[in-house]
Design a protein around this motif. Structure first.
Motif, PDB file in Angstrom:
ATOM      1  N   PHE A  23     -29.018   4.649  54.690  1.00 53.83           N
ATOM      2  CA  PHE A  23     -29.107   3.243  55.076  1.00 53.83           C
ATOM      3  C   PHE A  23     -29.877   3.123  56.389  1.00 53.83           C
ATOM      4  CE2 PHE A  23     -25.088   3.930  52.825  1.00 53.83           C
ATOM      5  CZ  PHE A  23     -25.312   3.137  51.709  1.00 53.83           C
ATOM      6  N   PRO A  24     -31.059   2.503  56.367  1.00 54.44           N
ATOM      7  CA  PRO A  24     -31.852   2.373  57.592  1.00 54.44           C
ATOM      8  C   PRO A  24     -31.123   1.521  58.638  1.00 54.44           C
ATOM      9  CG  PRO A  24     -33.137   1.740  55.640  1.00 54.44           C
ATOM     10  CD  PRO A  24     -31.732   1.921  55.214  1.00 54.44           C
ATOM     11  N   ASP A  25     -31.054   2.046  59.853  1.00 54.81           N
ATOM     12  CA  ASP A  25     -30.324   1.358  60.923  1.00 54.81           C
ATOM     13  C   ASP A  25     -30.802  -0.073  61.150  1.00 54.81           C
ATOM     14  OD1 ASP A  25     -28.744   3.575  61.316  1.00 54.81           O
ATOM     15  OD2 ASP A  25     -29.657   4.149  63.226  1.00 54.81           O
ATOM     16  N   HIS A  26     -32.106  -0.308  61.069  1.00 53.12           N
ATOM     17  CA  HIS A  26     -32.601  -1.652  61.347  1.00 53.12           C
ATOM     18  C   HIS A  26     -32.111  -2.667  60.309  1.00 53.12           C
ATOM     19  CE1 HIS A  26     -35.760  -0.398  58.499  1.00 53.12           C
ATOM     20  NE2 HIS A  26     -35.998  -1.698  58.327  1.00 53.12           N
ATOM     21  N   VAL A  27     -31.866  -2.208  59.086  1.00 55.59           N
ATOM     22  CA  VAL A  27     -31.333  -3.114  58.061  1.00 55.59           C
ATOM     23  C   VAL A  27     -29.825  -3.246  58.226  1.00 55.59           C
ATOM     24  CG1 VAL A  27     -31.250  -3.657  55.598  1.00 55.59           C
ATOM     25  CG2 VAL A  27     -33.228  -2.446  56.524  1.00 55.59           C
ATOM     26  N   GLU A  70     -33.869  -6.300  51.368  1.00 56.34           N
ATOM     27  CA  GLU A  70     -34.438  -5.540  52.487  1.00 56.34           C
ATOM     28  C   GLU A  70     -34.040  -4.068  52.405  1.00 56.34           C
ATOM     29  OE1 GLU A  70     -34.412  -7.304  56.418  1.00 56.34           O
ATOM     30  OE2 GLU A  70     -33.982  -9.261  55.494  1.00 56.34           O
ATOM     31  N   PHE A  71     -32.793  -3.821  51.983  1.00 59.70           N
ATOM     32  CA  PHE A  71     -32.380  -2.427  51.785  1.00 59.70           C
ATOM     33  C   PHE A  71     -33.261  -1.771  50.729  1.00 59.70           C
ATOM     34  CE2 PHE A  71     -28.178  -3.467  53.734  1.00 59.70           C
ATOM     35  CZ  PHE A  71     -28.065  -2.372  54.574  1.00 59.70           C
ATOM     36  N   VAL A  72     -33.474  -2.465  49.613  1.00 57.06           N
ATOM     37  CA  VAL A  72     -34.284  -1.915  48.530  1.00 57.06           C
ATOM     38  C   VAL A  72     -35.720  -1.665  49.005  1.00 57.06           C
ATOM     39  CG1 VAL A  72     -35.262  -2.387  46.248  1.00 57.06           C
ATOM     40  CG2 VAL A  72     -32.844  -2.877  46.693  1.00 57.06           C
TER      41      VAL A  72
END
Length: 115
Positions: A23-27, A70-72
């Motif tokens: 999971f990208p931190d910015h998202v 956005e995660f995708v």
């Protein structure tokens, strides 16, 4: 509006997602912001019944529906484990504002979710 509930102010929202490199931190930061906005709405509106709380939670759930895109796009997604973690956070928020776990149903708090 700063959060006044000390239990919420000291809580590490979505900690498990931050700890998982999938999971990208910015998202995840955006997910945390959604939960904090939910807390701000609760503090501003002071809901006295579950129906009002569910309405506030539904708005936050809809924001998470959009965030899943956005995660995708970042090569991730709100999948099974993340769903549970996010639902746990909704339950934490409900409990922190006086709605006992037995009263506030996790499925109702996140009704309408696409994830």
């Amino acid at each position: 509006m700063p959060i006044t509930n000390q239990q919420v102010a000291g809580h590490a929202f979505l900690r498990e997602m931050y700890d998982d490199s999938y999971f990208p931190d910015h998202v995840v930061d955006e997910g945390k912001a959604i939960l904090l906005r939910l807390c701000e709405r609760i503090e501003a509106g002071q809901p006295s019944d579950l129906e009002t709380l569910y309405g506030l939670a539904q708005a936050a759930t809809e924001e998470f529906n959009l965030l899943d895109r956005e995660f995708v796009a970042a090569g991730s997604g709100i999948e099974t484990v993340a769903r549970e973690w996010i639902c746990d956070e909704f339950c934490f928020v409900a409990s922190a504002y006086g709605f006992a776990d037995a009263d506030a149903d996790a499925e109702e708090l996140t009704a309408g979710r696409d994830w």
